[in-house]
Motif scaffolding. Structure first.
Motif, PDB file in Angstrom:
ATOM      1  N   LYS A 159     -10.879  -2.754   0.905  1.00 19.03           N
ATOM      2  CA  LYS A 159     -10.382  -2.298  -0.403  1.00 19.03           C
ATOM      3  C   LYS A 159     -11.171  -2.931  -1.542  1.00 19.03           C
ATOM      4  O   LYS A 159     -11.408  -2.295  -2.588  1.00 19.03           O
ATOM      5  CB  LYS A 159      -8.898  -2.660  -0.532  1.00 19.03           C
ATOM      6  CG  LYS A 159      -8.259  -2.228  -1.854  1.00 19.03           C
ATOM      7  CD  LYS A 159      -6.874  -2.841  -2.024  1.00 19.03           C
ATOM      8  CE  LYS A 159      -6.958  -4.338  -2.245  1.00 19.03           C
ATOM      9  NZ  LYS A 159      -5.640  -4.934  -2.586  1.00 19.03           N
ATOM     10  N   ASN A 160     -11.592  -4.168  -1.348  1.00 18.35           N
ATOM     11  CA  ASN A 160     -12.251  -4.907  -2.421  1.00 18.35           C
ATOM     12  C   ASN A 160     -13.756  -4.699  -2.469  1.00 18.35           C
ATOM     13  O   ASN A 160     -14.438  -5.293  -3.308  1.00 18.35           O
ATOM     14  CB  ASN A 160     -11.949  -6.405  -2.274  1.00 18.35           C
ATOM     15  CG  ASN A 160     -10.477  -6.709  -2.505  1.00 18.35           C
ATOM     16  OD1 ASN A 160      -9.813  -6.061  -3.306  1.00 18.35           O
ATOM     17  ND2 ASN A 160      -9.963  -7.711  -1.797  1.00 18.35           N
ATOM     18  N   ASP A 180      -7.803  -5.489   3.362  1.00 13.34           N
ATOM     19  CA  ASP A 180      -8.007  -6.012   2.005  1.00 13.34           C
ATOM     20  C   ASP A 180      -9.489  -6.165   1.689  1.00 13.34           C
ATOM     21  O   ASP A 180      -9.935  -5.907   0.561  1.00 13.34           O
ATOM     22  CB  ASP A 180      -7.296  -7.359   1.843  1.00 13.34           C
ATOM     23  CG  ASP A 180      -5.780  -7.225   1.805  1.00 13.34           C
ATOM     24  OD1 ASP A 180      -5.278  -6.110   1.569  1.00 13.34           O
ATOM     25  OD2 ASP A 180      -5.096  -8.248   2.029  1.00 13.34           O
ATOM     26  N   ALA A 181     -10.270  -6.565   2.694  1.00 18.81           N
ATOM     27  CA  ALA A 181     -11.707  -6.728   2.500  1.00 18.81           C
ATOM     28  C   ALA A 181     -12.378  -5.389   2.212  1.00 18.81           C
ATOM     29  O   ALA A 181     -13.251  -5.293   1.336  1.00 18.81           O
ATOM     30  CB  ALA A 181     -12.324  -7.378   3.733  1.00 18.81           C
ATOM     31  N   TYR A 192       0.828  -1.205   0.000  1.00 19.75           N
ATOM     32  CA  TYR A 192       0.000   0.000   0.000  1.00 19.75           C
ATOM     33  C   TYR A 192       0.866   1.261   0.000  1.00 19.75           C
ATOM     34  O   TYR A 192       1.965   1.274   0.563  1.00 19.75           O
ATOM     35  CB  TYR A 192      -0.909   0.026   1.225  1.00 19.75           C
ATOM     36  CG  TYR A 192      -2.059  -0.948   1.165  1.00 19.75           C
ATOM     37  CD1 TYR A 192      -3.260  -0.595   0.554  1.00 19.75           C
ATOM     38  CD2 TYR A 192      -1.947  -2.226   1.717  1.00 19.75           C
ATOM     39  CE1 TYR A 192      -4.320  -1.486   0.501  1.00 19.75           C
ATOM     40  CE2 TYR A 192      -3.007  -3.123   1.671  1.00 19.75           C
ATOM     41  CZ  TYR A 192      -4.193  -2.753   1.060  1.00 19.75           C
ATOM     42  OH  TYR A 192      -5.241  -3.637   0.998  1.00 19.75           O
ATOM     43  N   LYS A 223      -6.121  -8.623   6.556  1.00 22.55           N
ATOM     44  CA  LYS A 223      -7.309  -9.211   5.935  1.00 22.55           C
ATOM     45  C   LYS A 223      -8.482  -8.227   5.970  1.00 22.55           C
ATOM     46  O   LYS A 223      -9.236  -8.109   4.999  1.00 22.55           O
ATOM     47  CB  LYS A 223      -7.685 -10.510   6.648  1.00 22.55           C
ATOM     48  CG  LYS A 223      -6.779 -11.685   6.325  1.00 22.55           C
ATOM     49  CD  LYS A 223      -7.253 -12.951   7.039  1.00 22.55           C
ATOM     50  CE  LYS A 223      -6.351 -14.131   6.705  1.00 22.55           C
ATOM     51  NZ  LYS A 223      -6.778 -15.371   7.422  1.00 22.55           N
TER      52      LYS A 223
END
Length: 338
Positions: free
Chosen positions: A336-337, A333-334, A87, A330
């Protein structure tokens, strides 16, 4: 230090000690604390309903108590962890005491050679230990736009940003003093709470510094190195060259620093406590002997201009277990998605 400032400093220390020793006279102020808690709840609801949402993850690091719980070391740890994961991290901070103005753009700090009187003492540490872009502004929404639009950051960390509710957040991390907890558990002015303890249930992560609290992860502040302010010489934190010392702390929880020194094997001849973010002068550190003086790194950035050969600062690093680090990445990332 003039008489007015000395009295004010002593009063701050007295009130803080009273909160955590649960002095009975504070309960006379309890009605004001209930009013404060009510206003804090209304304020949070109003600002949250009008908060600015950004297209990248925004992570808030903060606490519900007045004073230090290790927010800056945690922010440094998270920034470096996120950079390792690929990042481009931007850090938002108010920069306590920073010289920012309403109509000026945010101050951008990229190195540690900035004047702490201009950008704030903690800001210097954030820049030095992360090499991230650090935006100093009392208006965090404006600073966020600046880091996203101009510098293309794809994730933001807001240091000490819990109560800045006009900035929408994707992940909240609340720190807790693992030793002192919440004192008498009252809100200001009768106690140390900025918000009621019930606020904890809304956080994504709870972290207890140098202690434990229910389901919170534990963060230990580990002494790593000792640095000389004058010469730049570096020693291991636990060394046999310096054994006795004056201990100096102008932070939110001085006792934590003193305990860290003692765990590292130092014999503290005298503890010198100053208010958080204290602006040091040479006379503050004139103890009329040549005994080494060891201070926090946050204090050291304000003492370099008048440093002597017997002045040192202790570098500490936040240590969290792999379980927290993995779960945190995690969660990011969750978001971000989405």
């Amino acid at each position: 230090m003039n008489t007015h400032k000395t009295l004010r400093n002593k009063l701050e220390i007295f009130i803080t000690n009273s909160w955590y020793k649960k002095a009975k006279w504070l309960y006379l102020l309890a009605p004001f604390s209930y009013l404060f808690a009510f206003i804090a709840k209304i304020r949070r609801h109003f600002l949250t309903s009008h908060s600015k949402k950004f297209p990248i993850p925004v992570i808030i690091i903060g606490n519900i108590t007045v004073g230090g719980t290790g927010k800056t070391p945690l922010t440094i740890h998270l920034a470096n962890l996120l950079q390792t994961s690929g990042y481009k991290v931007g850090i938002l901070t108010r920069g306590f005491g920073a010289q920012t103005k309403q109509k000026q753009p945010p101050l951008l700090v990229q190195t540690d050679n900035m004047d702490p009187q201009i950008v704030g003492d903690e800001t210097c540490l954030l820049a030095k230990h992360t090499k991230c872009l650090v935006a100093v502004d009392h208006n965090r929404t404006r600073a966020a736009k600046f880091l996203i639009n101009v510098h293309k950051c794809n994730i933001l960390l807001s240091d000490d940003g819990l109560q800045h509710y006009n900035l929408a957040r994707d992940i909240e991390i609340i720190l807790i003093d693992g030793k002192r907890k919440f004192g008498n558990e009252l809100c200001l002015p009768a106690g140390p709470l900025r918000e009621p303890i019930s606020r904890l249930k809304n956080a994504d992560f709870l972290i207890a510094t140098d202690g434990t609290y229910k389901t919170a992860y534990t963060m230990n502040l580990i002494a790593t190195k000792l640095h000389n302010l004058k010469t730049g010489k570096t020693l291991k934190a636990n060394n046999d060259k310096i054994q006795k010392c004056h201990a100096v702390a102008g932070i939110g929880n001085p006792q934590r620093f003193f305990t860290t020194l003692e765990k590292a094997g130092y014999n503290i001849t005298k503890k010198h406590i100053f208010p958080d973010h204290h602006s040091f002068t040479a006379s503050n550190l004139n103890f009329n002997d040549n005994t080494p003086i060891i201070m926090t790194e946050k204090d050291a950035v304000k003492c370099k201009q008048f440093a002597s050969n017997n002045m040192w600062y202790l570098e500490v690093q936040a240590s969290l277990g792999d379980e927290f680090n993995e779960r945190f990445i995690k969660a990011v990332d969750a978001v971000k998605n989405l």
